[in-house]
Enzyme design. Structure first.
Site, PDB file in Angstrom:
ATOM      1  N   HIS A 508      34.694  36.429  41.009  1.00 48.41           N
ATOM      2  CA  HIS A 508      33.526  36.561  41.759  1.00 48.41           C
ATOM      3  C   HIS A 508      33.794  36.222  43.309  1.00 48.41           C
ATOM      4  O   HIS A 508      33.107  35.368  44.022  1.00 48.41           O
ATOM      5  CB  HIS A 508      32.303  35.605  41.312  1.00 48.41           C
ATOM      6  CG  HIS A 508      31.811  35.886  39.765  1.00 48.41           C
ATOM      7  ND1 HIS A 508      31.116  34.888  39.378  1.00 48.41           N
ATOM      8  CD2 HIS A 508      31.948  37.147  39.030  1.00 48.41           C
ATOM      9  CE1 HIS A 508      30.522  35.527  38.239  1.00 48.41           C
ATOM     10  NE2 HIS A 508      31.115  36.548  38.008  1.00 48.41           N
ATOM     11  N   HIS A 551      25.836  35.927  37.640  1.00 50.34           N
ATOM     12  CA  HIS A 551      27.197  36.994  37.914  1.00 50.34           C
ATOM     13  C   HIS A 551      26.796  37.725  38.935  1.00 50.34           C
ATOM     14  O   HIS A 551      25.654  37.815  39.333  1.00 50.34           O
ATOM     15  CB  HIS A 551      27.573  37.527  36.479  1.00 50.34           C
ATOM     16  CG  HIS A 551      27.789  36.644  35.405  1.00 50.34           C
ATOM     17  ND1 HIS A 551      28.927  36.669  34.809  1.00 50.34           N
ATOM     18  CD2 HIS A 551      27.225  35.532  35.051  1.00 50.34           C
ATOM     19  CE1 HIS A 551      28.941  35.603  33.875  1.00 50.34           C
ATOM     20  NE2 HIS A 551      27.986  34.943  33.975  1.00 50.34           N
TER      21      HIS A 551
HETATM   22  P1  FAD Z   1      33.505  47.153  43.333  1.00 48.25           P
HETATM   23  O1  FAD Z   1      32.652  47.574  42.309  1.00 48.25           O
HETATM   24  O2  FAD Z   1      34.804  46.472  42.862  1.00 48.25           O
HETATM   25  O3  FAD Z   1      33.927  48.481  44.077  1.00 48.25           O
HETATM   26  C1  FAD Z   1      34.982  48.751  44.969  1.00 48.25           C
HETATM   27  C2  FAD Z   1      35.133  50.302  44.863  1.00 48.25           C
HETATM   28  O4  FAD Z   1      36.230  50.560  45.876  1.00 48.25           O
HETATM   29  C3  FAD Z   1      36.308  50.353  43.649  1.00 48.25           C
HETATM   30  O5  FAD Z   1      35.676  51.394  42.738  1.00 48.25           O
HETATM   31  C4  FAD Z   1      37.691  50.282  44.164  1.00 48.25           C
HETATM   32  O6  FAD Z   1      38.378  51.232  43.754  1.00 48.25           O
HETATM   33  C5  FAD Z   1      37.339  51.224  45.632  1.00 48.25           C
HETATM   34  N1  FAD Z   1      38.370  51.035  46.546  1.00 48.25           N
HETATM   35  C6  FAD Z   1      38.841  49.665  46.859  1.00 48.25           C
HETATM   36  N2  FAD Z   1      39.750  50.030  47.889  1.00 48.25           N
HETATM   37  C7  FAD Z   1      39.664  51.494  48.273  1.00 48.25           C
HETATM   38  C8  FAD Z   1      40.538  52.128  49.377  1.00 48.25           C
HETATM   39  N3  FAD Z   1      41.118  51.700  50.105  1.00 48.25           N
HETATM   40  N4  FAD Z   1      39.948  53.547  49.231  1.00 48.25           N
HETATM   41  C9  FAD Z   1      39.171  54.032  48.284  1.00 48.25           C
HETATM   42  N5  FAD Z   1      38.364  53.364  47.481  1.00 48.25           N
HETATM   43  C10 FAD Z   1      38.896  51.848  47.382  1.00 48.25           C
HETATM   44  N6  FAD Z   1      29.498  40.403  37.212  1.00 48.25           N
HETATM   45  C11 FAD Z   1      28.664  40.418  36.765  1.00 48.25           C
HETATM   46  O7  FAD Z   1      27.447  40.238  37.109  1.00 48.25           O
HETATM   47  N7  FAD Z   1      28.477  40.163  35.346  1.00 48.25           N
HETATM   48  C12 FAD Z   1      29.880  40.012  34.553  1.00 48.25           C
HETATM   49  O8  FAD Z   1      29.861  40.025  33.336  1.00 48.25           O
HETATM   50  C13 FAD Z   1      30.992  40.066  35.262  1.00 48.25           C
HETATM   51  N8  FAD Z   1      32.038  40.119  34.770  1.00 48.25           N
HETATM   52  C14 FAD Z   1      33.352  40.450  35.574  1.00 48.25           C
HETATM   53  C15 FAD Z   1      34.595  40.496  34.887  1.00 48.25           C
HETATM   54  C16 FAD Z   1      35.511  40.994  35.542  1.00 48.25           C
HETATM   55  C17 FAD Z   1      37.039  41.019  34.905  1.00 48.25           C
HETATM   56  C18 FAD Z   1      35.613  41.233  36.851  1.00 48.25           C
HETATM   57  C19 FAD Z   1      36.591  41.571  37.882  1.00 48.25           C
HETATM   58  C20 FAD Z   1      34.350  40.911  37.524  1.00 48.25           C
HETATM   59  C21 FAD Z   1      33.189  40.719  37.081  1.00 48.25           C
HETATM   60  N9  FAD Z   1      31.809  40.531  37.648  1.00 48.25           N
HETATM   61  C22 FAD Z   1      30.735  40.414  36.876  1.00 48.25           C
HETATM   62  C23 FAD Z   1      31.749  40.782  38.862  1.00 48.25           C
HETATM   63  C24 FAD Z   1      31.030  41.847  39.350  1.00 48.25           C
HETATM   64  O9  FAD Z   1      31.570  43.085  38.316  1.00 48.25           O
HETATM   65  C25 FAD Z   1      31.534  42.591  40.717  1.00 48.25           C
HETATM   66  O10 FAD Z   1      31.459  41.398  41.686  1.00 48.25           O
HETATM   67  C26 FAD Z   1      31.097  43.812  41.258  1.00 48.25           C
HETATM   68  O11 FAD Z   1      30.993  44.886  40.329  1.00 48.25           O
HETATM   69  C27 FAD Z   1      31.562  44.111  42.591  1.00 48.25           C
HETATM   70  O12 FAD Z   1      30.937  45.141  43.224  1.00 48.25           O
HETATM   71  P2  FAD Z   1      31.413  45.725  44.467  1.00 48.25           P
HETATM   72  O13 FAD Z   1      30.476  46.905  45.120  1.00 48.25           O
HETATM   73  O14 FAD Z   1      31.648  44.767  45.640  1.00 48.25           O
HETATM   74  O15 FAD Z   1      33.054  46.275  44.317  1.00 48.25           O
END
Ligand code: FAD
Length: 571
Positions: A508, A551
């Site tokens: 997180h 979460h």
């Molecule tokens: P992300 O969803 O990670 O999106 C970032 C995107 O950018 C990805 O697709 C990545 O591939 C892309 N990217 C990165 N760098 C580049 C680049 N240089 N060029 C192009 N693309 C790139 N949250 C919950 O609410 N419930 C849960 O049960 C839960 N369990 C979890 C379990 C795990 C194993 C993990 C890792 C996280 C969990 N979380 C959970 C947390 C939650 O899923 C994340 O905090 C949230 O999805 C993050 O969203 P985001 O948009 O910040 O990033």
């Protein structure tokens, strides 16, 4: 592709990125490009299987970021997982749909982000959500799942609810009875998504209840809309850095990418570049683009475009441990129990008032320690303000201080848990001007002793649960760590050996491009625009100024929904 131009470029087709891309492309005359490093996982069983948590770990859809050696936690490094796929981390996460305590979102406003409070964010939680009423699913009869319709959305894109794998053999009710029999009971909470999380609840997940498959950001926000001609997605394309217009103002005009065929090219943005690459990537992309701490940038030969030293600072995560007990009953592995307890400080700590007073005295020293660990890039007086708000949340607003999960599989009960609001803060920074080089990720797990205390106390609390009827009667001996490893009555020091050797990141990470006033070390303002730039925003988990007790995904969806509205209003 190489000479394409779009109104908006969204970097990262993950949880937040696809929300913003979807909403902006609702405007027919607006063109949107999503750049995503991963591919489609629509048919990947490691993603779709609702009982498949962990199956994607270590595969090519897991970034598996590695931290530095964690000096305050036994010295090992940690793997922080994140999804590398269309849908991002929502394709590999635990699917728990749990928001925040209302007071925690109100604290975002209290620290100086006008308009960012629970009341204003709740409509966006609802906007993103399609709650599938359990009453319509006969297989949920007897499972105990419940919700309060006042707090949910029923027509949004993200399917939320319970599927046919929900355990309904009476365990939920027995666990509730156990919580009510504790010396200090943890009350039953019908709906932990109402803004009041404290208590014991059965929580919903991001799941398609009809098909029993994982719901992720791509299924919610992209596939049903993929025929929009003004919404393009480039898969297997790595964003390297933002490109800038010449001139006084710092204005982005595109993104340099490496295409799937290995060729580098620049794609143009006429309006904005929106970073949604996740909390461990978006700040690094800013640095690669010249936005950050000049001392760090110059080390790697990157010219400073915007002097913003706090980019990548304030990294906060939680630490996850687990206890295991023998179960007298054998549970089938095709069902899952999704039960959570969120004790407040009074419910977790036997001496909450004294502990609070002691912690309050320590806060200035904690703040000084965090500031000095990062070379005073963040200022002790600012950190102190953040810590005092966190203290008030814990001891005045009585937010949850730990999350205790329980699951049953085979002949064992497992309880994963974590302190909800650790104080330790670290950083993420680039290690090289090479955009594909791994970043230096240092969360400084367990730097501050309250974090260990909360983690140890949560373990003691779990032991108490298993000593309380009816659970005491249903469970056998403790398997992990076991009383021979950590004796009954062990102090924090004795618990620390087990905790440090077995903890993992709770996945997180937040605040690496924090939404905060600039004078408090903020990276983005209340419209999520990066300070010093005219048209670069960050919309992912990086911007959350404080940790939430739920979460992250539900709050990530809600923040991104609001971000899209802000962008639409401002353009
Ligand atoms: P992300 O969803 O990670 O999106 C970032 C995107 O950018 C990805 O697709 C990545 O591939 C892309 N990217 C990165 N760098 C580049 C680049 N240089 N060029 C192009 N693309 C790139 N949250 C919950 O609410 N419930 C849960 O049960 C839960 N369990 C979890 C379990 C795990 C194993 C993990 C890792 C996280 C969990 N979380 C959970 C947390 C939650 O899923 C994340 O905090 C949230 O999805 C993050 O969203 P985001 O948009 O910040 O990033």
């Amino acid at each position: 592709k190489s000479d394409s131009t779009y109104d908006y470029i969204v970097v990262g087709g993950g949880t937040s990125g696809l929300v913003v891309a979807n909403r902006l492309s609702e405007q027919k005359n607006t063109t949107v490009l999503v750049i995503e490093a991963g591919g489609s996982v629509y048919n990947n069983p490691n993603v779709t299987n609702t009982l498949g948590y962990g199956k994607a770990f270590g595969t090519d859809i897991d970034w598996a970021y590695e931290t530095t050696a964690q000096e305050y936690a036994g010295g090992s490094s940690q793997i922080v997982r994140a999804g590398k796929a269309l849908g991002g981390t929502s394709t590999i996460n635990g699917m728990a749909y749990l928001r925040a305590q209302a007071a925690q979102i109100d604290a975002w406003e209290a620290i100086g982000n006008k308009g960012w409070n629970w009341k204003n964010l709740l409509p966006y939680f609802k906007k993103s959500e399609k709650l599938q009423d359990p009453a319509n699913y006969p297989f949920l009869e007897g499972s105990g799942v419940a919700f309060d319709p006042a707090y949910h959305g029923f027509t949004g894109p993200v399917k939320v609810g319970w599927s046919s794998t929900q355990l309904n053999d009476g365990l939920a009710q027995k666990l509730n009875a156990t919580y009510q029999n504790l010396d200090v009971p943890v009350p039953y909470n019908r709906d932990a998504n109402s803004g009041d999380m404290v208590g014991y609840s059965l929580y919903p997940k991001t799941v398609d209840a009809d098909l029993n498959i994982r719901e992720d950001a791509a299924r919610a926000y992209y596939y049903p809309y993929q025929n929009r001609t003004n919404l393009h997605v480039w898969l297997n394309t790595h964003a390297n850095k933002i490109t800038w217009k010449d001139g006084e103002e710092v204005t982005a005009n595109g993104v340099e990418v490496t295409l799937s065929n290995g060729k580098k090219t620049v794609v143009k943005a006429t309006r904005e570049v929106i970073l949604a690459a996740g909390a461990l990537k978006s700040p690094v992309l800013l640095e690669l683009s010249g936005v950050g701490n000049p001392q760090i940038l110059s080390k790697h030969g990157i010219a400073t475009k915007v002097n913003l030293p706090t980019v990548g600072e304030n990294l906060q995560d939680q630490m996850n441990n687990g206890l295991q007990f023998e179960s007298k009953k054998t549970y089938s592995s095709d069902k899952s129990a999704d039960y959570v307890a969120y004790p407040s400080a009074d419910q977790l700590f036997p001496n909450s008032t004294a502990l609070g007073a002691e912690l309050l005295r320590k806060l200035p020293a904690y703040a000084a320690q965090v500031a000095s660990a990062n070379g005073n890039i963040t200022k002790a007086r600012d950190i102190y303000r953040f810590f005092k708000i966190q203290w008030d949340l814990i001891f005045k607003d009585e937010i949850p201080v730990a999350e205790i999960l329980l699951s049953a599989s085979g002949a064992a009960y497992s309880s994963e848990y974590w302190g909800s609001v650790p104080f330790s803060r670290g950083s993420v920074h680039l290690s090289s001007a090479d955009p594909t080089a791994p970043a230096i990720i240092d969360p400084k797990y367990f730097m501050l002793d309250f974090d260990l205390h909360a983690q140890a106390q949560a373990a003691r609390f779990i032991r108490d649960i298993f000593k309380t009827e009816p659970f005491a009667d249903m469970a056998g001996a403790e398997i992990t760590p076991g009383l021979s490893t950590v004796a009954a009555g062990a102090d924090d020091k004795a618990w620390s050996t087990f905790i440090y050797s077995k903890y993992r990141s709770n996945f997180h990470p937040i605040t690496t491009a924090g939404m905060l006033p600039k004078e408090l070390g903020g990276v983005v303002d209340t419209s999520l625009k990066v300070y010093g730039t005219s048209n670069v925003r960050v919309v992912d988990a990086s911007v959350m100024p404080f940790q939430v007790c739920g979460h992250l995904q539900s709050t990530v969806y809600a923040v991104a929904e609001r971000a899209a509205d802000i962008i639409k209003e401002q353009s």
